[in-house]
Write a protein that holds these residues in place. Structure first.
Motif, PDB file in Angstrom:
ATOM      1  N   ARG A  62       0.833  -1.203   0.000  1.00  0.00           N
ATOM      2  CA  ARG A  62       0.000   0.000   0.000  1.00  0.00           C
ATOM      3  C   ARG A  62       0.871   1.258   0.000  1.00  0.00           C
ATOM      4  NH1 ARG A  62      -5.354  -0.136   2.912  1.00  0.00           N
ATOM      5  NH2 ARG A  62      -4.595   1.842   3.744  1.00  0.00           N
ATOM      6  N   PRO A  63       0.513   2.264  -0.790  1.00  0.00           N
ATOM      7  CA  PRO A  63       1.327   3.489  -0.855  1.00  0.00           C
ATOM      8  C   PRO A  63       1.475   4.179   0.498  1.00  0.00           C
ATOM      9  CG  PRO A  63      -0.220   3.422  -2.687  1.00  0.00           C
ATOM     10  CD  PRO A  63      -0.593   2.291  -1.776  1.00  0.00           C
ATOM     11  N   ASP A  64       0.395   4.204   1.308  1.00  0.00           N
ATOM     12  CA  ASP A  64       0.499   4.893   2.595  1.00  0.00           C
ATOM     13  C   ASP A  64       1.435   4.160   3.543  1.00  0.00           C
ATOM     14  OD1 ASP A  64      -1.238   2.753   2.683  1.00  0.00           O
ATOM     15  OD2 ASP A  64      -2.552   3.651   4.186  1.00  0.00           O
ATOM     16  N   VAL A  65       1.428   2.821   3.505  1.00  0.00           N
ATOM     17  CA  VAL A  65       2.328   2.050   4.362  1.00  0.00           C
ATOM     18  C   VAL A  65       3.771   2.222   3.902  1.00  0.00           C
ATOM     19  CG1 VAL A  65       2.967  -0.280   5.111  1.00  0.00           C
ATOM     20  CG2 VAL A  65       0.556   0.377   4.975  1.00  0.00           C
ATOM     21  N   ARG A  66       4.001   2.204   2.597  1.00  0.00           N
ATOM     22  CA  ARG A  66       5.364   2.350   2.072  1.00  0.00           C
ATOM     23  C   ARG A  66       5.908   3.753   2.346  1.00  0.00           C
ATOM     24  NH1 ARG A  66       6.322  -0.383  -3.685  1.00  0.00           N
ATOM     25  NH2 ARG A  66       8.427  -0.090  -2.902  1.00  0.00           N
ATOM     26  N   GLU A  67       5.028   4.744   2.260  1.00  0.00           N
ATOM     27  CA  GLU A  67       5.467   6.110   2.568  1.00  0.00           C
ATOM     28  C   GLU A  67       5.874   6.221   4.034  1.00  0.00           C
ATOM     29  OE1 GLU A  67       3.786  10.727   2.487  1.00  0.00           O
ATOM     30  OE2 GLU A  67       2.429   9.040   2.159  1.00  0.00           O
ATOM     31  N   GLN A  70       9.224   4.510   4.563  1.00  0.00           N
ATOM     32  CA  GLN A  70      10.362   5.299   4.101  1.00  0.00           C
ATOM     33  C   GLN A  70      10.653   6.468   5.033  1.00  0.00           C
ATOM     34  OE1 GLN A  70      12.472   4.437   1.668  1.00  0.00           O
ATOM     35  NE2 GLN A  70      11.236   2.570   1.548  1.00  0.00           N
ATOM     36  N   ARG A  71       9.598   7.060   5.579  1.00  0.00           N
ATOM     37  CA  ARG A  71       9.797   8.127   6.566  1.00  0.00           C
ATOM     38  C   ARG A  71      10.520   7.586   7.798  1.00  0.00           C
ATOM     39  NH1 ARG A  71       6.910  12.879   5.880  1.00  0.00           N
ATOM     40  NH2 ARG A  71       5.374  12.868   4.168  1.00  0.00           N
ATOM     41  N   LEU A  72      10.143   6.385   8.205  1.00  0.00           N
ATOM     42  CA  LEU A  72      10.784   5.766   9.363  1.00  0.00           C
ATOM     43  C   LEU A  72      12.252   5.476   9.080  1.00  0.00           C
ATOM     44  CD1 LEU A  72      10.400   4.583  12.201  1.00  0.00           C
ATOM     45  CD2 LEU A  72       9.713   2.435  11.118  1.00  0.00           C
ATOM     46  N   ALA A  77      17.936   6.971   9.839  1.00  0.00           N
ATOM     47  CA  ALA A  77      19.230   7.381   9.288  1.00  0.00           C
ATOM     48  C   ALA A  77      19.661   8.732   9.843  1.00  0.00           C
ATOM     49  CB  ALA A  77      19.154   7.437   7.764  1.00  0.00           C
ATOM     50  N   ALA A  78      18.680   9.631  10.032  1.00  0.00           N
ATOM     51  CA  ALA A  78      18.996  10.955  10.584  1.00  0.00           C
ATOM     52  C   ALA A  78      19.491  10.846  12.017  1.00  0.00           C
ATOM     53  CB  ALA A  78      17.757  11.850  10.518  1.00  0.00           C
ATOM     54  N   VAL A  79      18.938   9.899  12.789  1.00  0.00           N
ATOM     55  CA  VAL A  79      19.419   9.677  14.156  1.00  0.00           C
ATOM     56  C   VAL A  79      20.863   9.198  14.129  1.00  0.00           C
ATOM     57  CG1 VAL A  79      19.147   8.250  16.223  1.00  0.00           C
ATOM     58  CG2 VAL A  79      17.141   9.231  15.128  1.00  0.00           C
ATOM     59  N   GLY A  80      21.144   8.266  13.228  1.00  0.00           N
ATOM     60  CA  GLY A  80      22.512   7.774  13.120  1.00  0.00           C
ATOM     61  C   GLY A  80      23.490   8.867  12.733  1.00  0.00           C
ATOM     62  N   MET A  81      23.071   9.754  11.834  1.00  0.00           N
ATOM     63  CA  MET A  81      23.933  10.854  11.412  1.00  0.00           C
ATOM     64  C   MET A  81      24.178  11.832  12.559  1.00  0.00           C
ATOM     65  SD  MET A  81      23.393  13.414   8.165  1.00  0.00           S
ATOM     66  CE  MET A  81      23.234  11.974   7.109  1.00  0.00           C
ATOM     67  N   ALA A  82      23.097  12.128  13.315  1.00  0.00           N
ATOM     68  CA  ALA A  82      23.243  13.044  14.440  1.00  0.00           C
ATOM     69  C   ALA A  82      24.138  12.443  15.515  1.00  0.00           C
ATOM     70  CB  ALA A  82      21.860  13.385  15.016  1.00  0.00           C
TER      71      ALA A  82
END
Length: 238
Positions: A62-67, A70-72, A77-82
């Motif tokens: 489902r597009p909403d689940v995949r979106e 991907q946000r998750l 990844a942003a947590v790892g970068m920070a």
């Protein structure tokens, strides 16, 4: 009167049809246009039952689940970068592999090193910790968003399955009503010809048959809509 009352429904139905055709053309990347139909509703063959053992993994498409997924992933990844930004970044070696001046100054006096503003942003521990905290909060929010999308997917799937099974019962009952109403109308017409009943009784039977026809037509429409909902809920059918 009955004819005039029914005729008032036609312009509104035509308006809805035109709007829906424009919506379909927009989704197909085309200009608004009339969509020609070649299949009558009665000829549409729909499955009588759903396959046994449909896996819940279908919902992952489902597009909403995949979106939400991907946000998750992006938030993680942003947590790892920070977190990586908390680690000091300096040059360890100089020419010929010897210890660099930055390395030497850092161990002599980290506070003086910071004060000298050498690679200052990379050593802004307070700022980087705040950034890490913010990214963790964003990641937690993304987790909740993903959880909500998954729960919504399961809710839609269950509703679609229930509607699919119930619409068959509704269709069968309305088809039986349409057949019995037709038989009643034909009998009333025969009785009127033979002088058994008045013409008002014939009109009443015709009215009942007409309402039954509309009910059956709506049931056929609802069967098609139910299949669309099922297709959408499962992320593209099965």
């Amino acid at each position: 009167m009955e004819y005039a009352r029914t005729a008032t429904l036609v312009p509104e139905l035509e308006r809805k049809i035109s709007v829906k055709e424009n919506d379909i053309a927009f989704l197909a990347g085309e200009y608004p246009q009339v969509i020609h139909r070649s299949i009558l509703p009665e000829e549409v063959k729909l499955p009588e039952s759903l396959p046994v053992g449909l896996p819940s993994t279908l919902l992952e498409r489902r597009p909403d689940v995949r979106e939400a997924e991907q946000r998750l992933i992006a938030s993680n990844a942003a947590v790892g970068m920070a977190f990586t930004n908390l680690f000091p970044r300096i040059t360890l070696t100089a020419n010929y592999g010897l210890e660099s001046k930055q390395m030497s100054d850092f161990f002599k006096s980290p506070i003086h090193y910071l004060g000298a503003n050498l690679l200052g942003p990379l050593f802004a521990m307070g700022k980087n910790r705040a950034m890490l905290k913010a990214q963790k909060a964003a990641y937690e929010q993304a987790c909740y968003g993903y959880e909500k999308a998954v729960l919504s997917a399961f809710k839609d799937a269950r509703n679609a399955i229930v509607e699919f099974n119930k619409i068959k019962e509704i269709y069968e009952s309305r088809r039986e009503l349409e057949r019995s109403s037709k038989a009643t109308m034909e009998l009333a017409q025969l009785q009127y010809i033979n002088g058994v009943i008045g013409y008002l009784d014939v009109l009443d039977a015709q009215r009942s048959y007409f309402d039954a026809q509309i009910g059956l037509s709506n049931a056929i429409r609802d069967k098609q809509i139910t299949m669309v909902k099922m297709y959408k809920a499962l992320g593209g059918g099965w």
